[in-house]
Design a protein around this motif. Structure first.
Motif, mmCIF file in Angstrom:
data_model
loop_
_atom_site.group_PDB
_atom_site.id
_atom_site.type_symbol
_atom_site.label_atom_id
_atom_site.label_comp_id
_atom_site.label_asym_id
_atom_site.label_seq_id
_atom_site.Cartn_x
_atom_site.Cartn_y
_atom_site.Cartn_z
ATOM 1 N N ARG A 4 0.834 -1.216 0.000
ATOM 2 C CA ARG A 4 0.000 0.000 0.000
ATOM 3 C C ARG A 4 0.865 1.262 0.000
ATOM 4 N N ASP A 5 1.994 1.214 0.692
ATOM 5 C CA ASP A 5 2.909 2.357 0.704
ATOM 6 C C ASP A 5 3.546 2.542 -0.674
ATOM 7 N N LEU A 6 3.869 1.426 -1.318
ATOM 8 C CA LEU A 6 4.427 1.492 -2.672
ATOM 9 C C LEU A 6 3.420 2.088 -3.640
ATOM 10 N N ALA A 7 2.156 1.689 -3.493
ATOM 11 C CA ALA A 7 1.099 2.213 -4.364
ATOM 12 C C ALA A 7 0.942 3.723 -4.185
ATOM 13 N N GLU A 8 0.988 4.174 -2.941
ATOM 14 C CA GLU A 8 0.881 5.615 -2.664
ATOM 15 C C GLU A 8 2.062 6.363 -3.279
ATOM 16 N N ALA A 9 3.250 5.784 -3.159
ATOM 17 C CA ALA A 9 4.442 6.433 -3.696
ATOM 18 C C ALA A 9 4.361 6.546 -5.219
ATOM 19 N N LEU A 10 3.948 5.482 -5.893
ATOM 20 C CA LEU A 10 3.823 5.513 -7.349
ATOM 21 C C LEU A 10 2.747 6.497 -7.788
ATOM 22 N N ASN A 11 1.678 6.595 -7.019
ATOM 23 C CA ASN A 11 0.597 7.529 -7.325
ATOM 24 C C ASN A 11 1.087 8.975 -7.262
ATOM 25 N N ARG A 19 -8.197 11.233 -14.397
ATOM 26 C CA ARG A 19 -9.555 10.802 -14.732
ATOM 27 C C ARG A 19 -9.605 9.579 -15.644
ATOM 28 N N CYS A 20 -8.447 9.019 -15.990
ATOM 29 C CA CYS A 20 -8.402 7.786 -16.768
ATOM 30 C C CYS A 20 -6.976 7.257 -16.772
ATOM 31 N N TYR A 21 -6.830 6.031 -17.229
ATOM 32 C CA TYR A 21 -5.503 5.431 -17.332
ATOM 33 C C TYR A 21 -5.538 4.342 -18.392
ATOM 34 N N GLY A 22 -4.379 3.860 -18.773
ATOM 35 C CA GLY A 22 -4.298 2.854 -19.815
ATOM 36 C C GLY A 22 -3.875 1.499 -19.288
ATOM 37 N N LYS A 23 -4.200 0.470 -20.059
ATOM 38 C CA LYS A 23 -3.770 -0.891 -19.752
ATOM 39 C C LYS A 23 -3.292 -1.525 -21.058
ATOM 40 N N TYR A 24 -2.216 -2.285 -20.967
ATOM 41 C CA TYR A 24 -1.643 -2.919 -22.154
ATOM 42 C C TYR A 24 -1.351 -4.371 -21.828
ATOM 43 N N GLU A 46 -11.167 6.851 -12.277
ATOM 44 C CA GLU A 46 -10.160 7.591 -11.523
ATOM 45 C C GLU A 46 -8.913 6.747 -11.264
ATOM 46 N N LEU A 47 -7.771 7.354 -11.493
ATOM 47 C CA LEU A 47 -6.506 6.712 -11.179
ATOM 48 C C LEU A 47 -6.113 7.107 -9.757
ATOM 49 N N ASN A 48 -6.095 6.134 -8.871
ATOM 50 C CA ASN A 48 -5.755 6.387 -7.467
ATOM 51 C C ASN A 48 -4.881 5.257 -6.937
ATOM 52 N N SER A 49 -4.536 5.317 -5.653
ATOM 53 C CA SER A 49 -3.637 4.324 -5.074
ATOM 54 C C SER A 49 -4.237 2.926 -5.093
#
Length: 222
Positions: A4-11, A19-24, A46-49
């Motif tokens: 969860r801390d890693l996710a927050e840092a990357l965010n 308001r959007c993000y991509g997936k490949y 929404e792109l969030n943690s």
């Protein structure tokens, strides 16, 4: 660090359009030039943690649009579209020797992304100009496909979104999309986050970062 801390840092590090993000998704097919083929989709949510944790660290990975609705960004990247004969270790060492605010990462398809990070959001056009300048100074001007952000302006009211770029460290510790250290060694995700914070620059510092060049020929006449 916990996931969860890693996710927050990357965010925070990749604070692009929220308001959007991509997936490949890779298909497993390898083209003649060595690139792995796949299919990209846009997720209009929404792109969030939480997304970072579920879709990136524990999933196949996401892509982020660097430019936000204010036409600014806190990161950008040079997309090196070369898969056979490219030496990422040599480039990582060159970036370190020149003390540039850049981090080289292995891309999902086997190429490379040269990321630049800032401590504050800067005009997208500034990031585009500096990335192109860095690419030329590093001698990779003929190797890269494009830079991100790819647009210097988007219109939220019109629904513009810009182009997204795949982010390193998909699948967390099991990733094949890692950053390179100063000597070309693969970095753990915690080491990458630490390095991002170390090399990030302010807008003023970015404007005043140049690659020194010389016109003197070693074996030439005086």
């Amino acid at each position: 660090m916990e996931d969860r801390d890693l996710a927050e840092a990357l965010n925070d590090i990749f604070a692009g359009l929220k308001r959007c993000y991509g997936k490949y998704v890779l298909s497993g097919v390898i083209r003649q030039d060595g690139k792995l083929e796949g299919r990209g989709t846009l997720c209009r949510e929404e792109l969030n943690s939480h997304v970072w944790l579920k879709e990136h660290l524990k999933g196949e990975g996401i892509g982020v649009i660097p430019i936000n609705d204010e036409c600014k960004c806190n990161f950008g990247a040079i997309d090196i579209d070369l898969y056979n004969g490219f030496d990422p270790i040599a480039l990582a060492k060159k970036i370190a020797d020149l003390q540039l605010p850049l981090i080289l990462c292995r891309s999902k398809s086997g190429g490379a992304h040269v990321f630049c990070f800032t401590r504050e959001h800067v005009p997208a056009q500034l990031m585009i100009d500096k990335l192109r300048e860095f690419a030329s100074g590093l001698g990779i001007g003929n190797l890269y496909d494009k830079v991100f952000p790819s647009q210097s302006f988007i219109n939220k009211e019109r629904g513009d979104i810009g182009n997204w770029i795949n982010i390193p460290y998909a699948k967390g510790a099991e990733t094949k999309r890692y950053a390179y250290g100063n000597h070309g060694e693969p970095l753990l995700i915690e080491e990458f986050i630490k390095k991002v914070r170390l090399v990030s620059v302010t807008e003023e510092e970015l404007r005043n970062t140049f690659i020194k060049t010389t016109d003197v020929l070693v074996d030439g006449p005086p």
